[in-house]
Each structure stands twice: as C-alpha cells, then as structure tokens.
Design a protein around this motif. Structure first.
Motif, mmCIF file in Angstrom:
data_model
loop_
_atom_site.group_PDB
_atom_site.id
_atom_site.type_symbol
_atom_site.label_atom_id
_atom_site.label_comp_id
_atom_site.label_asym_id
_atom_site.label_seq_id
_atom_site.Cartn_x
_atom_site.Cartn_y
_atom_site.Cartn_z
ATOM 1 N N ILE A 1 -4.122 1.920 -2.749
ATOM 2 C CA ILE A 1 -5.333 2.246 -1.996
ATOM 3 C C ILE A 1 -6.479 1.342 -2.438
ATOM 4 O O ILE A 1 -7.247 0.836 -1.610
ATOM 5 N N ARG A 2 -6.611 1.140 -3.746
ATOM 6 C CA ARG A 2 -7.678 0.255 -4.249
ATOM 7 C C ARG A 2 -7.535 -1.146 -3.672
ATOM 8 O O ARG A 2 -8.516 -1.752 -3.232
ATOM 9 N N GLU A 3 -6.307 -1.662 -3.678
ATOM 10 C CA GLU A 3 -6.076 -3.012 -3.175
ATOM 11 C C GLU A 3 -6.325 -3.074 -1.661
ATOM 12 O O GLU A 3 -6.835 -4.069 -1.152
ATOM 13 N N THR A 4 -5.948 -2.023 -0.937
ATOM 14 C CA THR A 4 -6.196 -1.984 0.497
ATOM 15 C C THR A 4 -7.682 -2.078 0.805
ATOM 16 O O THR A 4 -8.116 -2.832 1.679
ATOM 17 N N ILE A 5 -8.486 -1.312 0.065
ATOM 18 C CA ILE A 5 -9.935 -1.322 0.280
ATOM 19 C C ILE A 5 -10.545 -2.635 -0.190
ATOM 20 O O ILE A 5 -11.340 -3.264 0.523
ATOM 21 N N ASN A 6 -10.186 -3.075 -1.377
ATOM 22 C CA ASN A 6 -10.789 -4.283 -1.939
ATOM 23 C C ASN A 6 -10.435 -5.546 -1.168
ATOM 24 O O ASN A 6 -11.235 -6.480 -1.069
ATOM 25 N N PHE A 7 -9.214 -5.608 -0.626
ATOM 26 C CA PHE A 7 -8.799 -6.768 0.143
ATOM 27 C C PHE A 7 -9.241 -6.686 1.608
ATOM 28 O O PHE A 7 -9.273 -7.697 2.306
#
Length: 413
Positions: free
Chosen positions: A126-132
């Motif tokens: 989820i973090r990577e989805t939001i950050n990317f």
C-alpha cells in the motif's frame, strides 16, 4: 488505534520517498502520446533499471490520457484519494468475510474497522502504491467486488470486474484462470469477453499502438525492469538473483511455474468448493505473484487477505489444538511484519547486478517469494457453506459446493 495511525504515518515518513515516480512516467508518456508520438516509444532514463517505458496495455492508456491535461499535483491528489478510498472499502469487505465484526467479535465494529484500515496502510504494498502513484488498488477493488460478491452470488455481472482489471494490467489475468479452475464457467467466459471487448475498443481507437503492444512489447520483459533487482519478488526474480549476471535456466523456471500454478490453483478450487471465496482468491493472487516474470512489491496486496484468513480461522475454531492455533497466529504475525517491513523500502541493495551470496541475504532479498510459497501450502480453508457470516452477508451461503463434493474438503491437516 491512534498509535496504529501514528505508526503507519511514521513508516511513510521513514520509507523511500518515491515522489509519485511511476505516476510522473504515466503522465509524461500520455503527453508524449497526445503530441502524436508512438505511445511505446516513450523512454525515461533511470539509474536503477537503466531505461523505463510505458508498459501498460492500450486500454489503460486510454483511461489515463485525460489526466495528462491536469496539473501533476491535481492528478497525484486524485490518485492518492482514490487509493485511500479503495483501502477503506476493501478492508471493510475483508472484515465482512470474517467473524471479527459479524459474528463473535467483542470490540465495536467502528474500532475494528479503523484499526484494520490503519494496519493495512502500513503494509509495503500500500505504501509503495501511494508513494509511486500506482493504480493497483483500483485493480484490487475490481477483483474483490467480482470474486467476493458478484461471482459467489451468481450475478449477471460476474466476471466483468476481473475482465476489466485484466484489460488494464495483465497481472489480474490469473483470476480468469482461477475462475476456470473453480469451474465458474459463465463468470470466466464473461471475464474473458470483457477483456476482449476492452482490448478491441482500444484497438479501434489506437490501432497502431495496440498492434505494437500485443505483437512486440508484451513479450519484451526488459522494458519493465531488471529481473534480478531485489524488488522483483517472483520466482523468476529469485532465480535471476542466483544466476546473475547470467540469465536463469528457463526450463527450471517453467517447471517451477507449472508446479506452483497447478498446486496453488488446485488449493484455490478446493476453497471455492468449500464456500471460502476469500481464501480462494487469496491463493490465486499469490500464484499470480509467484509465476509472473516480474512482480514488484506494490503488486503483492494478497498478504493482507492472507493475514485476515489466518486470524479469522484462529478465532473461529474453538477446538483447534493449541499448537495449530499458535502456528496460525505466528504465521499471521510473520506475514504481516514481513509485509510491513518489506523488501525494498528500508534496504539499500545497491544498483549493480549482484548474485545472492549468503543464506541470510537469500532470505531477505526473497522474503515475499518465500512467504508466498509458505502461504500457498499452509493457508487454511474455511468451510463457509453454513457459516453465520455467509448467511448474514448474502442471505444464503456464499457458495454451495458442487454435487458430490466432500464437505470435509474445507479442512486442512
């Protein structure tokens, strides 16, 4: 719950600040395309992967193109808001498949839901989805809406969500295979027809780019990134890290793919026959992550429902032996902590291709692959054909077993 929210916020603060890196590539590629250039000619230099391209199917490009007219900040805000909304909705859907809220839960529903959302936001995918600035949670919404609700209830729309998700990004195509393995013939046919219709629509609107994607770019895995990079958490990535700088043995990889896909989808089909749609689609998602040539951390949402299934079976089985109960809770904890800590957010593995040279490094660089394999073999199947939660949520059992199936098939030993 407040502490969980603060901890999740801290993980975003301490992790790698990707600054909507992928979203910027999407938007630059869309502007390049809008200027009359071939879509798949767009390339952006990258110090890790070398060169990055637009790699999604043309149907995804058609949906992304209108955003190119907006300022990047507005687009980033829209993508973030939609992802957060998707996290909340899908988390509530997962809880609805359990007894945490619906059955024997002792805590207020609002508290359980709020805590679950905060814990979900902390997970690396989820973090990577939001950050990317990725679109993965949109795909998860389509898949879960289809496989948790439309398909089990025999809706005329069953299969449409999976079909649209597959047209947007190829990874969800594993769920079309899952529907076939589960003998949901009509839903599989509708899903395939939906994918074909969306693909033909994009071919009509962008014929040259569509032809190029399906005949050439689809098979060029090098466009997506280096297969040996630690972020590639697939079986092929694991083998690449062992073989680098040479290419891994393709025959060995294909043998592993056939074995993993066959076993995982067999278990997923058993889960469906036991009425456990959540475990079935979770197993199918893990299979997809393992057999895809490239699987980035933001693709592996499926650890989240796996943790939900493990905790739900731990609390709903009153006569479960203590050792098995402890094992399920421990596996849930291990899966969640591994998914939170991640494989790339807090590690600097370097940019040069380097083979794995120690057992500890092998585990850390292949953490998601190893967790997925472990869950594929051990994730329990819940017999929900007479579950109070199923009766509550659908007015009847979520799925009635095929004629002649053994009602004991939902148990694991």
């Amino acid at each position: 719950m407040a502490l969980a929210c603060l901890a999740a916020a801290g993980l975003y603060r301490l992790g790698t600040p990707h600054d909507f890196f992928d979203l910027k590539i999407y938007m630059r590629a869309m502007r390049w395309w809008a200027a009359g250039n071939p879509l798949y000619d767009y390339v952006q230099p990258d110090h890790v992967q070398g060169e990055l391209y637009f790699t999604y199917p043309p149907f995804a490009a058609l949906l992304l193109r209108p955003f190119a007219a907006l300022p990047l900040g507005v687009t980033a805000a829209i993508f973030t808001a939609l992802t957060l909304f998707a996290v909340v909705v899908t988390t509530l859907w997962l809880l609805d498949q359990t007894d945490f809220v619906a059955g024997r839960g002792r805590s207020p529903a609002w508290f359980v839901a709020g805590l679950a959302v905060a814990l979900t936001l902390a997970v690396e995918s989820i973090r990577e989805t939001i950050n990317f600035g990725q679109i993965n949670m949109l795909l998860v919404v389509l898949v879960l809406a289809d496989l948790l609700f439309a398909v089990p209830r025999g809706s005329r729309w069953a299969g449409v969500g999976v079909g649209l998700a597959t047209a947007l990004k190829l990874f969800p195509g594993i769920f079309l295979v899952y529907l076939l393995a589960a003998r949901r013939w009509r839903a599989a046919a509708v899903g395939g027809a939906t994918t074909a219709a969306a693909t033909l629509l994009s071919a009509a609107l962008a014929p040259a780019d569509s032809w190029r994607f399906w005949t050439r770019e689809l098979w060029a895995t090098g466009r997506v990134g280096r297969t040996d990079y630690t972020g590639n958490q697939s079986l092929y990535g694991l083998l690449s890290r062992l073989w680098v700088p040479e290419e891994p043995n393709r025959l060995l990889w294909l043998t592993l793919v056939v074995a993993v896909a066959g076993y995982g989808l067999w278990r997923a089909a058993r889960a469906v026959r036991a009425g456990d749609a959540l475990t079935g689609l979770t197993l199918a998602g893990l299979v997809g992550a393992l057999i895809s040539p490239i699987t980035w951390p933001h693709h592996i949402y499926w650890f989240i429902p796996a943790v939900v299934v493990l905790l739900d079976t731990a609390q709903r089985t009153p006569r479960l032996p203590r050792r098995r109960l402890a094992a399920r809770i421990a596996l849930a904890g291990l899966t969640y902590l591994g998914a939170v800590y991640g494989v790339v957010s807090y590690h600097d593995w370097g940019f040069a291709p380097e083979p794995t040279d120690s057992p500890m490094e092998f585990v850390l660089r292949n953490l998601y692959v190893l967790l997925a394999l472990l869950l594929l073999a051990t994730l329990p199947v819940r017999d929900r054909r007479t579950s109070p939660t199923s009766l509550k949520s659908a007015g009847r059992p979520a799925y009635v077993g095929l004629p002649g199936t053994d009602p004991r098939c939902g148990t694991t030993r």
